[in-house]
Design a protein around this motif. Structure first.
Motif, PDB file in Angstrom:
ATOM      1  N   ILE A  74      40.026  64.042  64.805  1.00 61.03           N
ATOM      2  CA  ILE A  74      40.157  64.637  63.471  1.00 61.03           C
ATOM      3  C   ILE A  74      38.969  65.531  63.159  1.00 61.03           C
ATOM      4  O   ILE A  74      39.112  66.613  62.583  1.00 61.03           O
ATOM      5  CB  ILE A  74      40.300  63.534  62.404  1.00 61.03           C
ATOM      6  N   THR A  75      37.773  65.089  63.561  1.00 61.54           N
ATOM      7  CA  THR A  75      36.570  65.872  63.281  1.00 61.54           C
ATOM      8  C   THR A  75      36.330  66.970  64.300  1.00 61.54           C
ATOM      9  O   THR A  75      35.429  67.797  64.119  1.00 61.54           O
ATOM     10  CB  THR A  75      35.335  64.958  63.235  1.00 61.54           C
ATOM     11  N   GLY A  76      37.099  67.007  65.389  1.00 64.22           N
ATOM     12  CA  GLY A  76      36.958  68.063  66.367  1.00 64.22           C
ATOM     13  C   GLY A  76      35.928  67.800  67.443  1.00 64.22           C
ATOM     14  O   GLY A  76      35.589  68.697  68.225  1.00 64.22           O
ATOM     15  N   GLY A  89      39.369  72.009  54.517  1.00 61.72           N
ATOM     16  CA  GLY A  89      38.161  71.658  53.791  1.00 61.72           C
ATOM     17  C   GLY A  89      37.016  71.261  54.698  1.00 61.72           C
ATOM     18  O   GLY A  89      37.173  71.054  55.909  1.00 61.72           O
ATOM     19  N   ARG A  90      35.833  71.153  54.096  1.00 61.74           N
ATOM     20  CA  ARG A  90      34.621  70.775  54.836  1.00 61.74           C
ATOM     21  C   ARG A  90      34.621  69.276  55.110  1.00 61.74           C
ATOM     22  O   ARG A  90      34.874  68.470  54.213  1.00 61.74           O
ATOM     23  CB  ARG A  90      33.380  71.158  54.036  1.00 61.74           C
ATOM     24  N   VAL A  91      34.316  68.913  56.346  1.00 68.85           N
ATOM     25  CA  VAL A  91      34.321  67.512  56.761  1.00 68.85           C
ATOM     26  C   VAL A  91      32.891  67.071  57.076  1.00 68.85           C
ATOM     27  O   VAL A  91      32.161  67.769  57.782  1.00 68.85           O
ATOM     28  CB  VAL A  91      35.201  67.290  58.007  1.00 68.85           C
ATOM     29  N   ALA A  92      32.498  65.925  56.546  1.00 70.42           N
ATOM     30  CA  ALA A  92      31.238  65.285  56.929  1.00 70.42           C
ATOM     31  C   ALA A  92      31.595  63.935  57.538  1.00 70.42           C
ATOM     32  O   ALA A  92      32.427  63.202  57.002  1.00 70.42           O
ATOM     33  CB  ALA A  92      30.322  65.101  55.726  1.00 70.42           C
ATOM     34  N   ALA A  93      30.972  63.609  58.664  1.00 70.78           N
ATOM     35  CA  ALA A  93      31.362  62.392  59.384  1.00 70.78           C
ATOM     36  C   ALA A  93      30.149  61.593  59.826  1.00 70.78           C
ATOM     37  O   ALA A  93      29.137  62.160  60.242  1.00 70.78           O
ATOM     38  CB  ALA A  93      32.218  62.744  60.602  1.00 70.78           C
ATOM     39  N   LEU A  94      30.262  60.268  59.711  1.00 71.74           N
ATOM     40  CA  LEU A  94      29.300  59.334  60.288  1.00 71.74           C
ATOM     41  C   LEU A  94      30.080  58.506  61.302  1.00 71.74           C
ATOM     42  O   LEU A  94      30.727  57.529  60.956  1.00 71.74           O
ATOM     43  CB  LEU A  94      28.683  58.429  59.220  1.00 71.74           C
ATOM     44  N   LEU A  95      30.019  58.934  62.550  1.00 71.73           N
ATOM     45  CA  LEU A  95      30.865  58.307  63.556  1.00 71.73           C
ATOM     46  C   LEU A  95      30.133  57.271  64.365  1.00 71.73           C
ATOM     47  O   LEU A  95      30.513  56.126  64.402  1.00 71.73           O
ATOM     48  CB  LEU A  95      31.461  59.380  64.482  1.00 71.73           C
ATOM     49  N   ASN A  96      29.101  57.628  65.093  1.00 76.66           N
ATOM     50  CA  ASN A  96      28.300  56.600  65.734  1.00 76.66           C
ATOM     51  C   ASN A  96      26.873  56.762  65.321  1.00 76.66           C
ATOM     52  O   ASN A  96      26.490  57.783  64.806  1.00 76.66           O
ATOM     53  CB  ASN A  96      28.351  56.573  67.260  1.00 76.66           C
ATOM     54  N   LEU A 118      27.188  71.235  59.722  1.00 74.64           N
ATOM     55  CA  LEU A 118      28.209  70.926  58.721  1.00 74.64           C
ATOM     56  C   LEU A 118      28.510  72.110  57.810  1.00 74.64           C
ATOM     57  O   LEU A 118      29.320  71.984  56.892  1.00 74.64           O
ATOM     58  CB  LEU A 118      27.775  69.718  57.891  1.00 74.64           C
ATOM     59  N   GLY A 119      27.834  73.246  58.031  1.00 77.37           N
ATOM     60  CA  GLY A 119      28.224  74.461  57.326  1.00 77.37           C
ATOM     61  C   GLY A 119      27.298  74.950  56.244  1.00 77.37           C
ATOM     62  O   GLY A 119      27.621  75.928  55.549  1.00 77.37           O
ATOM     63  N   LEU A 120      26.145  74.323  56.053  1.00 78.21           N
ATOM     64  CA  LEU A 120      25.225  74.767  55.021  1.00 78.21           C
ATOM     65  C   LEU A 120      24.310  75.870  55.545  1.00 78.21           C
ATOM     66  O   LEU A 120      23.904  75.852  56.710  1.00 78.21           O
ATOM     67  CB  LEU A 120      24.361  73.604  54.513  1.00 78.21           C
ATOM     68  N   SER A 121      23.986  76.799  54.671  1.00 78.13           N
ATOM     69  CA  SER A 121      23.035  77.839  55.024  1.00 78.13           C
ATOM     70  C   SER A 121      21.618  77.299  54.895  1.00 78.13           C
ATOM     71  O   SER A 121      21.391  76.219  54.328  1.00 78.13           O
ATOM     72  CB  SER A 121      23.202  79.044  54.103  1.00 78.13           C
ATOM     73  N   ARG A 122      20.640  78.055  55.409  1.00 77.54           N
ATOM     74  CA  ARG A 122      19.242  77.630  55.312  1.00 77.54           C
ATOM     75  C   ARG A 122      18.821  77.465  53.852  1.00 77.54           C
ATOM     76  O   ARG A 122      18.148  76.499  53.497  1.00 77.54           O
ATOM     77  CB  ARG A 122      18.352  78.675  56.005  1.00 77.54           C
ATOM     78  N   ILE A 169      36.045  66.100  52.726  1.00 78.93           N
ATOM     79  CA  ILE A 169      36.523  64.918  53.448  1.00 78.93           C
ATOM     80  C   ILE A 169      35.307  64.189  54.021  1.00 78.93           C
ATOM     81  O   ILE A 169      34.490  64.802  54.709  1.00 78.93           O
ATOM     82  CB  ILE A 169      37.482  65.307  54.586  1.00 78.93           C
ATOM     83  N   LEU A 170      35.197  62.908  53.741  1.00 76.45           N
ATOM     84  CA  LEU A 170      34.118  62.079  54.291  1.00 76.45           C
ATOM     85  C   LEU A 170      34.725  61.054  55.226  1.00 76.45           C
ATOM     86  O   LEU A 170      35.620  60.295  54.835  1.00 76.45           O
ATOM     87  CB  LEU A 170      33.352  61.378  53.167  1.00 76.45           C
ATOM     88  N   ILE A 171      34.255  61.038  56.465  1.00 74.38           N
ATOM     89  CA  ILE A 171      34.781  60.129  57.479  1.00 74.38           C
ATOM     90  C   ILE A 171      33.665  59.196  57.925  1.00 74.38           C
ATOM     91  O   ILE A 171      32.592  59.646  58.327  1.00 74.38           O
ATOM     92  CB  ILE A 171      35.351  60.907  58.678  1.00 74.38           C
ATOM     93  N   ILE A 172      33.921  57.885  57.850  1.00 75.29           N
ATOM     94  CA  ILE A 172      32.897  56.881  58.144  1.00 75.29           C
ATOM     95  C   ILE A 172      33.458  55.886  59.154  1.00 75.29           C
ATOM     96  O   ILE A 172      34.490  55.271  58.927  1.00 75.29           O
ATOM     97  CB  ILE A 172      32.465  56.126  56.863  1.00 75.29           C
ATOM     98  N   ASP A 173      32.744  55.732  60.266  1.00 73.50           N
ATOM     99  CA  ASP A 173      33.196  54.819  61.316  1.00 73.50           C
ATOM    100  C   ASP A 173      32.229  53.645  61.449  1.00 73.50           C
ATOM    101  O   ASP A 173      31.335  53.658  62.285  1.00 73.50           O
ATOM    102  CB  ASP A 173      33.305  55.564  62.650  1.00 73.50           C
ATOM    103  N   GLU A 174      32.377  52.636  60.614  1.00 70.08           N
ATOM    104  CA  GLU A 174      31.683  51.353  60.744  1.00 70.08           C
ATOM    105  C   GLU A 174      30.201  51.497  61.060  1.00 70.08           C
ATOM    106  O   GLU A 174      29.695  50.945  62.030  1.00 70.08           O
ATOM    107  CB  GLU A 174      32.358  50.526  61.845  1.00 70.08           C
TER     108      GLU A 174
END
Length: 400
Positions: A74-76, A89-96, A118-122, A169-174
């Motif tokens: 899903i996060t690519g 939309g913009r995705v932020a993920a905490l996977l491992n 994640l897409g932010l500029s300086r 979208i916020l994705i969190i993996d345990e």
């Protein structure tokens, strides 16, 4: 829009190759034989999902069911073998733990690296930087290479970055179970803010109670297939039915007349508590009920971290403890003189066993408690090593 589909998977499938060569010699001898010595394994098979904006989705299933693989597609992070993913939309993920962090870069440098990915500029990162560091609570270590960070520090910084990039979208993996109780509370509050703002959240967790409390929809994955989705209570109930009791030569059935009627954790003064200092005495008070005579029975107690990691397991029979025959209700007290556990959230899985070892009744997460500890060490066991500079030590002797 609340009904807008922000994540869609169409016939999503992922196959991995598991190499069977056991040594360098075997790999050399079998060179050129292609994939003959690799086993093909389907982690996901034709997964079709639609996730609408503004929903919090709990993704559950046994270990090896494909949950993390699904999130990574899903996060690519990984590409599917077949099918595809549509995402809006913009995705932020905490996977491992520490994913996306370069170990040799400092915390500061990794903030800029992660946020830019994640897409932010300086300029945007500059504007959010102080808030990210303040949220993570690791100000003193922000210019230290992250390879020296504890697991808790990794999670603090990763979560702080993820929630400050304003994701759709916020994705969190345990991973949130690694932090201490105070930080987990802060994370829960931020997740609740996201829910109020109509953000979409996909959460993988082993805590079924967490799924029922936080999520408005749940998805059950088993061996790469979606076997249930819908109301969290219904999906969790389906998962628990599938888990069932362990089997030996014949299926074991739980007795409806036996139950773990009550369970709580007590401090040294016998007062019910939910937070204990690492290394302090802890007692489990367990109320067992049986309508019919119960003889030759035993109990199993498993202490686990919130992510399911086993910290300690015991049965009364293995310890040579004989429990008296029971009719009606009785209280079993399990006293731990000390629980030298690392900081974090834990729970106790309790089971009543027959003399054959079959489960008569079990209660997952019967008791939940937290261990508080000043230092940020990770893992399960709390150790207190001493550290000295090498100049203060005698030279190591070499073997003759």
């Amino acid at each position: 829009m609340a009904d807008e589909i922000v994540i869609r998977t169409v016939d999503l499938s992922k196959q991995f190759s598991i190499r069977k060569d056991k040594s360098l010699k075997e790999r050399v001898l079998k060179r050129g034989r292609g994939r003959a010595h690799a086993e093909q394994f389907w982690a996901l098979r034709e997964v079709n999902l639609e996730i609408a904006s503004g929903h919090t989705i709990g993704l559950i299933g046994p270990n090896g069911s494909g949950k993390s693989t699904l999130l990574q597609m899903i996060t690519g992070i990984i590409t599917p073998t077949a099918g595809y993913v549509e995402r809006t939309g913009r995705v932020a993920a905490l996977l491992n733990l520490g994913a996306g962090f370069h170990p040799d870069l400092t915390g500061r440098e990794n903030v800029y690296l992660n946020a830019s990915i994640l897409g932010l500029s300086r300029k945007e990162i500059d504007r959010h930087f102080d808030a990210i560091v303040e949220f993570s609570e690791i100000q003193k270590f922000i210019d230290t290479p992250v390879k020296f960070y504890s697991s808790g520090m990794y999670v603090r910084l990763a979560f702080a970055v993820a929630v400050h990039v304003d994701p759709d979208i916020l994705i969190i993996d345990e991973v949130l179970s690694v932090g201490d109780e105070a930080f987990q509370r802060k994370c829960r509050e931020r997740i609740e803010q996201f829910q109020q703002q109509g953000k979409t959240i996909v959460l993988v967790t082993h805590s079924l109670e967490q799924v029922q409390k936080w999520c408005d929809r749940a998805i059950l994955l088993v061996k790469g297939d979606v076997v249930a989705q819908g109301d969290p209570k219904d999906v969790v109930a389906r998962f628990r039915e599938m888990q069932g009791p362990p089997t030996d030569s014949a299926p074991a059935r739980q007795r409806t007349d036996v139950s773990i009627a009550a369970a709580r954790a007590l401090d040294p003064d016998g007062v019910a508590a939910s937070t204990f200092a690492s290394g302090s005495p802890v007692s489990l008070d367990l109320g067992i009920a049986s309508d019919d005579a119960l003889t030759g029975w035993a109990m199993r107690i498993e202490l686990r971290k919130a992510d399911g990691t086993l910290a300690h397991s015991m049965t009364t029979s293995q310890r040579g403890i004989e429990l008296p025959a029971l009719v009606g209700r009785a209280t079993v007290r399990i006293d731990f003189p000390a629980l030298p556990l690392a900081a974090g959230n834990y729970h106790a899985d309790i089971a009543v066993l027959a003399s054959t070892g079959h489960v008569l009744h079990d209660r997952k997460q019967a008791v939940r408690f937290a261990i508080a500890r000043d230092c940020g060490d990770g893992g399960v066991v709390a150790l207190d090593p001493t550290v000295r500079m090498a100049e203060d030590l005698a030279p190591a002797r070499t073997g003759e």
